[in-house]
Each structure stands twice: as C-alpha cells, then as structure tokens.
Motif scaffolding. Structure first.
Motif, mmCIF file in Angstrom:
data_model
loop_
_atom_site.group_PDB
_atom_site.id
_atom_site.type_symbol
_atom_site.label_atom_id
_atom_site.label_comp_id
_atom_site.label_asym_id
_atom_site.label_seq_id
_atom_site.Cartn_x
_atom_site.Cartn_y
_atom_site.Cartn_z
ATOM 1 N N GLY A 52 0.776 -1.139 -0.167
ATOM 2 C CA GLY A 52 -0.008 0.038 -0.044
ATOM 3 C C GLY A 52 0.801 1.264 0.022
ATOM 4 N N LYS A 53 2.023 1.205 0.853
ATOM 5 C CA LYS A 53 2.837 2.233 0.889
ATOM 6 C C LYS A 53 3.599 2.678 -0.371
ATOM 7 C CE LYS A 53 3.465 2.204 5.765
ATOM 8 N NZ LYS A 53 4.336 1.943 6.762
ATOM 9 N N ILE A 55 2.725 1.739 -3.629
ATOM 10 C CA ILE A 55 1.654 1.926 -4.764
ATOM 11 C C ILE A 55 1.504 3.493 -4.235
ATOM 12 C CG2 ILE A 55 -0.919 1.931 -5.185
ATOM 13 C CD1 ILE A 55 -0.498 -1.073 -5.030
ATOM 14 N N ASN A 56 1.079 4.039 -2.985
ATOM 15 C CA ASN A 56 0.995 5.458 -2.791
ATOM 16 C C ASN A 56 2.303 6.198 -3.131
ATOM 17 O OD1 ASN A 56 -0.800 7.327 -1.726
ATOM 18 N ND2 ASN A 56 -0.085 7.080 0.229
ATOM 19 N N ASN A 57 3.264 5.825 -2.951
ATOM 20 C CA ASN A 57 4.646 6.403 -3.682
ATOM 21 C C ASN A 57 4.613 6.692 -5.014
ATOM 22 O OD1 ASN A 57 5.310 6.798 -0.796
ATOM 23 N ND2 ASN A 57 7.102 4.951 -1.027
ATOM 24 N N LEU A 59 1.883 6.591 -6.990
ATOM 25 C CA LEU A 59 0.957 7.504 -7.425
ATOM 26 C C LEU A 59 1.065 8.780 -7.327
ATOM 27 C CD1 LEU A 59 -2.314 5.376 -6.151
ATOM 28 C CD2 LEU A 59 -1.488 5.766 -8.609
ATOM 29 N N LYS A 60 1.884 9.228 -6.145
ATOM 30 C CA LYS A 60 2.244 10.633 -5.831
ATOM 31 C C LYS A 60 3.205 10.949 -7.092
ATOM 32 C CE LYS A 60 1.559 10.759 -1.054
ATOM 33 N NZ LYS A 60 1.986 10.714 0.489
ATOM 34 N N GLU A 63 1.413 11.775 -9.892
ATOM 35 C CA GLU A 63 0.632 12.942 -9.757
ATOM 36 C C GLU A 63 1.376 14.084 -10.172
ATOM 37 O OE1 GLU A 63 -2.838 13.713 -6.744
ATOM 38 O OE2 GLU A 63 -0.713 14.096 -5.876
#
Length: 184
Positions: A52-53, A55-57, A59-60, A63
C-alpha cells in the motif's frame, strides 16, 4: 516465495500491467525477512501494508508528473506457482515436527478427528520424545509427530466454525490423552 521451502526472504513487487499475468516491468520492489515463527497470514499482512505504501509513492510521483523508472523482468528467473491442493495441506503426522510446523506456518494444515475436520493455523513445536505419530499426548492437545517432536496447536478451527486460540478451542472440545484418531 515459499516459507515451506525454507526461504529466508520474500518481497512485494509493484509492476506495470500488461496483457500477461505478472509479466510487466518492475516499478518498485521491497524485500522482507521471514522469521521461523512467522505464519503465512502475518507475512501477507506485512506485505499488504508495505505494498500500500509503495503504490501510494508511485501514485504521488505520477501526480507530480515525475519520471518513473521501470525495469524489465528477468524471464530466466520466472517461476510458476501451481495451485495448492487440499491434499497438500492435510497433515501427515508421520513427518517430523519441524516439517509439520513449516507446513502449518506456510499453508495451514488440517486433519480429521472422528468425523470432524480441524484446521491448525499456528502452532509451536516441542522436542518431546514420542512413541507413536498422531497421538494426543497431553491436556493441551499436543500431538506427537513421526520422526521427532510434537505439535502444540495455538490457533485452530473446527469445520464450519471460527478460528480460535487453543484455550477457547479446548473449552468446547472433547478428547482423551493417548487418543489416536489423527492418521486417517
């Protein structure tokens, strides 16, 4: 990777999706150490958090329109994990305590007691010398193994029931010491 095979590490990979299964370019990877006491569920949960962490990285970065480095997978290291069958998870009490414990930690394990199926999700091993495999050897529902040791279940589940710790399980379960119905 498999704990059952005795690996010491496993990891999670974030990859680019393509038309094949698990074949896209690698974006991020994180490896974790597997300890002897870890169960498959504990490893799964840890990797889910890390994934999860990661994937979050990614996606950021997307972005912010940052460049994401992608590494093609080395197809010479690709392995196929076949589906685990019910038979592979049935406990063979003739095996050593260490082998059975690894199976329980990696895959879970089950056996039949009378007409009921019981699954073990976590256990410990003791080095008690026993005469006969599959024998209940004490009031804590420890079960003797064939080559050496005994399995001391910690988390179990009766057919159609919920997972429970050994203390809760024993409150509603009838058995006798030296009872042997486990090798069916």
């Amino acid at each position: 990777r498999s704990i059952l095979a005795g690996d010491k590490k496993t990891g999670i990979t974030i990859m680019q999706m393509n038309e094949c299964l698990d074949a896209g370019d690698i974006i991020l990877q994180k490896e974790i150490e597997i300890k002897e006491k870890n169960t498959a569920q504990e490893i799964h949960d840890r990797l889910a958090q890390i994934g999860g962490k990661l994937i979050n990285n990614v996606l950021k970065k997307l972005e912010r329109n940052e460049q994401i480095k992608q590494t093609p997978q080395d197809e010479t290291n690709v392995t196929y994990a076949k589906k685990i069958t019910e038979n592979e998870t049935k406990i063979n009490w003739n095996k050593s305590g260490k082998e059975i414990l690894r199976q329980i930690k990696a895959l879970g394990g089950w056996f039949e007691f009378g007409k009921e199926r019981i699954k073990i999700f976590d256990a410990e091993i003791s080095s008690i010398k026993t005469k006969s495999p599959g024998l209940i050897i004490d009031k804590n529902f420890s079960i003797s193994c064939g080559k050496s040791g005994a399995i001391n279940p910690k988390v179990l589940q009766k057919s159609g029931g919920n997972k429970m710790n050994i203390e809760t399980f024993l409150r509603g379960f009838k058995f006798e010491i030296n009872q042997k119905e486990l090798l069916r």
